[in-house]
Structure formats: structure tokens, C-alpha cells
Motif scaffolding. Structure first.
Motif, PDB file in Angstrom:
ATOM      1  N   PHE A  58       0.800  -1.222   0.000  1.00  0.00           N
ATOM      2  CA  PHE A  58       0.000   0.000   0.000  1.00  0.00           C
ATOM      3  C   PHE A  58       0.837   1.278   0.000  1.00  0.00           C
ATOM      4  CE2 PHE A  58      -1.997  -3.516   2.202  1.00  0.00           C
ATOM      5  CZ  PHE A  58      -3.089  -3.721   1.385  1.00  0.00           C
ATOM      6  N   LYS A  62      -2.506   3.955  -3.264  1.00  0.00           N
ATOM      7  CA  LYS A  62      -3.689   3.537  -4.023  1.00  0.00           C
ATOM      8  C   LYS A  62      -4.525   2.561  -3.218  1.00  0.00           C
ATOM      9  CE  LYS A  62      -2.084   4.352  -8.628  1.00  0.00           C
ATOM     10  NZ  LYS A  62      -0.880   4.166  -9.337  1.00  0.00           N
ATOM     11  N   ALA A  63      -5.831   2.726  -3.295  1.00  0.00           N
ATOM     12  CA  ALA A  63      -6.739   1.813  -2.613  1.00  0.00           C
ATOM     13  C   ALA A  63      -6.733   0.465  -3.324  1.00  0.00           C
ATOM     14  CB  ALA A  63      -8.148   2.391  -2.590  1.00  0.00           C
ATOM     15  N   ARG A  64      -6.652  -0.583  -2.544  1.00  0.00           N
ATOM     16  CA  ARG A  64      -6.749  -1.940  -3.074  1.00  0.00           C
ATOM     17  C   ARG A  64      -8.080  -2.514  -2.591  1.00  0.00           C
ATOM     18  NH1 ARG A  64      -2.397  -0.040  -4.150  1.00  0.00           N
ATOM     19  NH2 ARG A  64      -0.587  -1.038  -5.019  1.00  0.00           N
ATOM     20  N   LEU A  81      -6.057   1.227   2.113  1.00  0.00           N
ATOM     21  CA  LEU A  81      -5.190   2.222   1.476  1.00  0.00           C
ATOM     22  C   LEU A  81      -4.287   2.859   2.511  1.00  0.00           C
ATOM     23  CD1 LEU A  81      -6.191   5.416   2.077  1.00  0.00           C
ATOM     24  CD2 LEU A  81      -8.093   4.638   0.710  1.00  0.00           C
ATOM     25  N   LYS A  82      -3.213   3.444   2.028  1.00  0.00           N
ATOM     26  CA  LYS A  82      -2.326   4.229   2.891  1.00  0.00           C
ATOM     27  C   LYS A  82      -2.632   5.682   2.591  1.00  0.00           C
ATOM     28  CE  LYS A  82       2.444   4.419   4.416  1.00  0.00           C
ATOM     29  NZ  LYS A  82       3.784   3.842   4.193  1.00  0.00           N
ATOM     30  N   SER A  83      -3.119   6.394   3.612  1.00  0.00           N
ATOM     31  CA  SER A  83      -3.515   7.795   3.411  1.00  0.00           C
ATOM     32  C   SER A  83      -2.295   8.710   3.375  1.00  0.00           C
ATOM     33  CB  SER A  83      -4.484   8.227   4.508  1.00  0.00           C
ATOM     34  OG  SER A  83      -3.899   8.055   5.783  1.00  0.00           O
ATOM     35  N   GLN A 107     -11.456   5.642  -5.990  1.00  0.00           N
ATOM     36  CA  GLN A 107     -10.456   6.583  -5.501  1.00  0.00           C
ATOM     37  C   GLN A 107     -10.098   7.585  -6.576  1.00  0.00           C
ATOM     38  OE1 GLN A 107      -6.622   4.918  -4.495  1.00  0.00           O
ATOM     39  NE2 GLN A 107      -6.244   6.543  -2.991  1.00  0.00           N
ATOM     40  N   SER A 123      -8.879  10.777   2.335  1.00  0.00           N
ATOM     41  CA  SER A 123      -8.307   9.498   2.775  1.00  0.00           C
ATOM     42  C   SER A 123      -7.934   9.497   4.256  1.00  0.00           C
ATOM     43  CB  SER A 123      -7.088   9.134   1.924  1.00  0.00           C
ATOM     44  OG  SER A 123      -6.045  10.062   2.126  1.00  0.00           O
TER      45      SER A 123
END
Length: 168
Positions: A58, A62-64, A81-83, A107, A123
Motif C-alpha cells: 500500500f 492507491k486503494a486496493r 489504502l495508505k492515506s 479513488q 483518505s
């Protein structure tokens, strides 16, 4: 089973037959008990399971999107996701308001956007704010370089994806 000219008496033949039947019943009972034990262990492991993902997956922000299928066939969707503040966040791909539409989120840059109503959520607010059209939070923890989500926590989101009897 016994011939007429057998040297055993009728009483002895009956005793031997009873012993064989008892042996078969015992075997059937032990087999059933063993099968029940295996089913219990498999079920217990399935409910206690954790799903893990490497944190490095992550790093790009990007959102997975992921899916978890329940025993009754319902597919629970969630994303991780990682904000921009560096925190790993997880949420169901649904909210309290628009879940019946079954559309989830997409996203765009630093925002998760509801595909049904178009509301945008930064996010850094994912997993922080709940209710309304905010993505419903999914409990997660970071452990040994992995993001860890208990299967039981995923199953708590089932209500957002159970469309039986609902018009979509």
C-alpha cells in the motif's frame, strides 16, 4: 454366514453375530465422532482466521479492493489504502446510506468517492469518521510488517452486502 453343518451351536453362532455387530457399531460410532471432530476443527479455524497483507503493498497510496465470500455465498467487499498522513486504513466498500445501491467507492487522488451519491471523503478520514455516507470502518491492526484483519471483523460488514429481498 454360517453353514448348516458348522461345528458351532446356534447359541454360539448368535454370540459371534452379536460380537460382529457390536464391532461394526463401535466402528461407525468412532467414525462419526472423528468426522464431527474434524468438522469442528475446520470450522473453528475458519472463524478464528486472520487475513494479512504486506504493508509494502500500500506504499503507493492507491486503494486496493478485496472480497471475502461467506459460507452462505454473500460477498463482502472492502478496501485498504495508505492515506497521505502515512496511516494504513481499511473500510467496507459500502456505507450506511448508499449500501443498497451496491456501488461502493472509487479513488480519485486523496479522496474516496461514493459511486452512488458522489460524496467525497478525504483518505485521512477513512477509519476515523463513521455513519452517513462515510465508508464504514473495518478494524485492522499492523503487526510484523503486515496489516492484519480478523475474519470475524470482515463478517460484521455482511449487512452491507446482503441484497436478498432488496431491489438494486
Amino acid at each position: 454366514m454360517f453353514r448348516k453343518n458348522n461345528r458351532y451351536s446356534i447359541g454360539m453362532q448368535t454370540k459371534l453375530t452379536c460380537r460382529l455387530m457390536k464391532k461394526h457399531r463401535r466402528f461407525a460410532f468412532v467414525s462419526a465422532l472423528f468426522t464431527a471432530l474434524i468438522i469442528f476443527v475446520i470450522t473453528s479455524v475458519a472463524w478464528a482466521a486472520e487475513i494479512t497483507y504486506p504493508v509494502s503493498t500500500f506504499n503507493d497510496g492507491k486503494a486496493r479492493f478485496y472480497e471475502h465470500k461467506t459460507n452462505d455465498g454473500i460477498v463482502i467487499k472492502y478496501f485498504i489504502l495508505k492515506s497521505s498522513d502515512g496511516v494504513l486504513r481499511a473500510a467496507f466498500d459500502a456505507c450506511d446510506v448508499c449500501w443498497e445501491a451496491g456501488k461502493g467507492y472509487a479513488q480519485k487522488d486523496e479522496f474516496m468517492i461514493c459511486k452512488n451519491c458522489g460524496r467525497r471523503f478525504h483518505s485521512t478520514k477513512i477509519n476515523e469518521v463513521s455513519g452517513g455516507c462515510n465508508p464504514s470502518p473495518l478494524i485492522r491492526k499492523i503487526q510484523d510488517g503486515k496489516i492484519v484483519i480478523d475474519t470475524q471483523n470482515i463478517l460484521e460488514g455482511k449487512r452491507y452486502f446482503d441484497f436478498k429481498g432488496k431491489r438494486r
